[in-house]
Design an enzyme around this catalytic site. Structure first.
Site, PDB file in Angstrom:
ATOM      1  N   THR A   1      45.414  43.769  31.305  1.00 49.02           N
ATOM      2  CA  THR A   1      44.607  42.987  32.509  1.00 49.02           C
ATOM      3  C   THR A   1      44.078  43.986  33.319  1.00 49.02           C
ATOM      4  O   THR A   1      42.915  43.573  34.019  1.00 49.02           O
ATOM      5  CB  THR A   1      46.036  42.486  33.533  1.00 49.02           C
ATOM      6  OG1 THR A   1      46.790  43.528  33.931  1.00 49.02           O
ATOM      7  CG2 THR A   1      46.945  41.703  33.053  1.00 49.02           C
TER       8      THR A   1
ATOM      9  N   PRO B   1      41.683  43.899  38.964  1.00 56.20           N
ATOM     10  CA  PRO B   1      42.049  43.176  37.791  1.00 56.20           C
ATOM     11  C   PRO B   1      42.555  41.824  37.712  1.00 56.20           C
ATOM     12  O   PRO B   1      43.494  41.641  38.604  1.00 56.20           O
ATOM     13  CB  PRO B   1      43.248  44.149  37.227  1.00 56.20           C
ATOM     14  CG  PRO B   1      43.779  44.820  38.302  1.00 56.20           C
ATOM     15  CD  PRO B   1      42.650  44.911  39.332  1.00 56.20           C
ATOM     16  N   LEU B   2      42.280  40.941  37.109  1.00 54.61           N
ATOM     17  CA  LEU B   2      42.656  39.491  37.166  1.00 54.61           C
ATOM     18  C   LEU B   2      43.816  39.397  36.349  1.00 54.61           C
ATOM     19  O   LEU B   2      43.793  38.565  35.369  1.00 54.61           O
ATOM     20  CB  LEU B   2      41.563  38.530  36.730  1.00 54.61           C
ATOM     21  CG  LEU B   2      40.610  38.143  37.903  1.00 54.61           C
ATOM     22  CD1 LEU B   2      39.783  36.737  37.576  1.00 54.61           C
ATOM     23  CD2 LEU B   2      41.489  37.671  39.203  1.00 54.61           C
ATOM     24  N   HIS B   3      44.992  39.954  36.754  1.00 54.74           N
ATOM     25  CA  HIS B   3      46.197  39.984  36.084  1.00 54.74           C
ATOM     26  C   HIS B   3      46.886  38.543  35.350  1.00 54.74           C
ATOM     27  O   HIS B   3      46.721  38.374  34.361  1.00 54.74           O
ATOM     28  CB  HIS B   3      47.286  40.489  36.590  1.00 54.74           C
ATOM     29  CG  HIS B   3      47.288  41.884  37.286  1.00 54.74           C
ATOM     30  ND1 HIS B   3      47.301  43.009  36.524  1.00 54.74           N
ATOM     31  CD2 HIS B   3      46.788  42.083  38.614  1.00 54.74           C
ATOM     32  CE1 HIS B   3      46.893  43.987  37.439  1.00 54.74           C
ATOM     33  NE2 HIS B   3      46.723  43.689  38.657  1.00 54.74           N
ATOM     34  N   ASP B   4      46.844  37.622  36.179  1.00 58.38           N
ATOM     35  CA  ASP B   4      47.833  36.462  35.910  1.00 58.38           C
ATOM     36  C   ASP B   4      46.884  35.557  35.360  1.00 58.38           C
ATOM     37  O   ASP B   4      47.498  34.631  34.149  1.00 58.38           O
ATOM     38  CB  ASP B   4      48.457  35.628  37.157  1.00 58.38           C
ATOM     39  CG  ASP B   4      49.512  36.675  37.832  1.00 58.38           C
ATOM     40  OD1 ASP B   4      50.125  37.673  37.175  1.00 58.38           O
ATOM     41  OD2 ASP B   4      49.849  36.445  38.900  1.00 58.38           O
TER      42      ASP B   4
END
Ligand SMILES: [Ca+2]
Length: 313
Positions: free
Chosen positions: A196, A241-244
């Site tokens: 991520t 950060p675009l984790h999900d």
């Protein structure tokens, strides 16, 4: 092929909201049976409100949103307002959602859905602490073998930690729940910080989403404007950060990602490394692999997919 049935278990969170929007934008691929909320980034009353705001932003008030667990299995709640803001969804101008919460507890919805659907046809997408999933497995162990797959955002190996030097937030917030899930035997795919942190919402990528010039495009860009501040200050990176959304992107386009089948154990006792995901990336033990641990992603391909899909809403 018919759309894959999923439940999203979540603690929105700007990146959770983007993940939900990506799923809602992909009905031919994903059949979103319901959203279950958990306390995490912010307390449950806010996560269960933010999930409904997100559905309303996409005009998808038909998706049932359930409130689930309001505290971890065995520990006091920790939250992350320092990342997500006081509402959990800071950035866009928020509103009071009109759609009500679905009746019943999120954990009961997970159990009932897995029992009602054909075995092996429901995927659990977990975007927050694993409390609801572990509670469901504890209450109804018969559902474990009915799970098609768990795809989770959580943990880290090379990036080690974000909430402590050793642990990622979702796992740290409820390590006992994570341990139950990793030991359950259900197939697991993990999106750790290792991947991520490579999927960054840089300025040009956010502007491409804003330029969609739709309600969802503006809503998403305004969330990401807020979200990137924290990580740019903390890591000096080019964007948050675009984790999900990695969880949903993996279901849509797995070829964007690569990883290894490894053993993952959860540290539940050491005060120094509590919540650490001890991933045997180098295969130095004979412990049996229990998860596909993702290590790399095509970030440009990810943002192309995300932007194209959001344009549909
Ligand atoms: Ca989350």
């Amino acid at each position: 092929m018919s759309a894959r049935k999923i439940i999203i278990d979540t603690d929105p969170g700007q990146d959770d909201a983007v993940a939900i929007l990506l799923a809602l934008a992909s009905p031919e691929d994903l059949d979103l049976l319901g959203i279950t909320c958990v306390a995490g980034n912010v307390p449950l009353p806010l996560t269960s409100k933010n999930a409904r705001i997100t559905c309303e932003a996409a005009s998808r008030t038909d998706v049932p949103v359930y409130a689930g667990s309001k505290a971890p299995l065995a520990r006091p709640l920790i939250t992350a307002e320092h990342v997500h803001g006081q509402t959990g969804l800071d950035g866009p101008k928020l509103w009071e959602p009109q759609m009500p919460l679905a009746e019943g507890h999120g954990v009961d919805f997970i159990i009932a859905t897995l029992r009602a659907q054909e075995p092996g046809t429901v995927t659990l997408c977990t975007l927050g602490p694993l409390t609801n999933i572990a509670a469901a497995f504890n209450t109804a162990p018969d559902i474990i073998e009915r799970v098609q797959e768990i795809v989770m955002m959580g943990g880290a190996y090379f990036e080690v930690g974000n909430i402590t030097p050793a642990a990622e937030f979702n796992i740290y917030a409820d390590p006992e729940a994570a341990e139950i899930v990793f030991r359950s035997g259900a197939p697991i795919t993990v999106m750790p910080l290792d991947v991520t942190h490579k999927v960054l919402a840089t300025k040009p990528r956010v502007e491409a989403i804003r330029a969609l010039n739709t309600r969802v495009g503006r809503f998403t860009a305004e969330m990401l404007d807020f979200f990137e501040r924290f990580d740019m200050e903390k890591y000096g990176s080019e964007g948050g950060p675009l984790h999900d959304p990695c969880v949903i992107a993996w279901l849509l386009k797995p070829e964007l990602f690569s990883g290894r089948h490894v053993n993952v154990e959860i540290e539940t006792s050491s005060s120094l490394t509590l919540g650490m995901t001890v991933a045997d990336w180098w295969g130095v033990t004979d412990r049996k692999p229990n998860a596909l641990f993702i290590g790399d992603a095509d970030a440009d391909g990810f943002f192309t997919l995300l932007t194209e899909r959001l344009a549909r809403l």
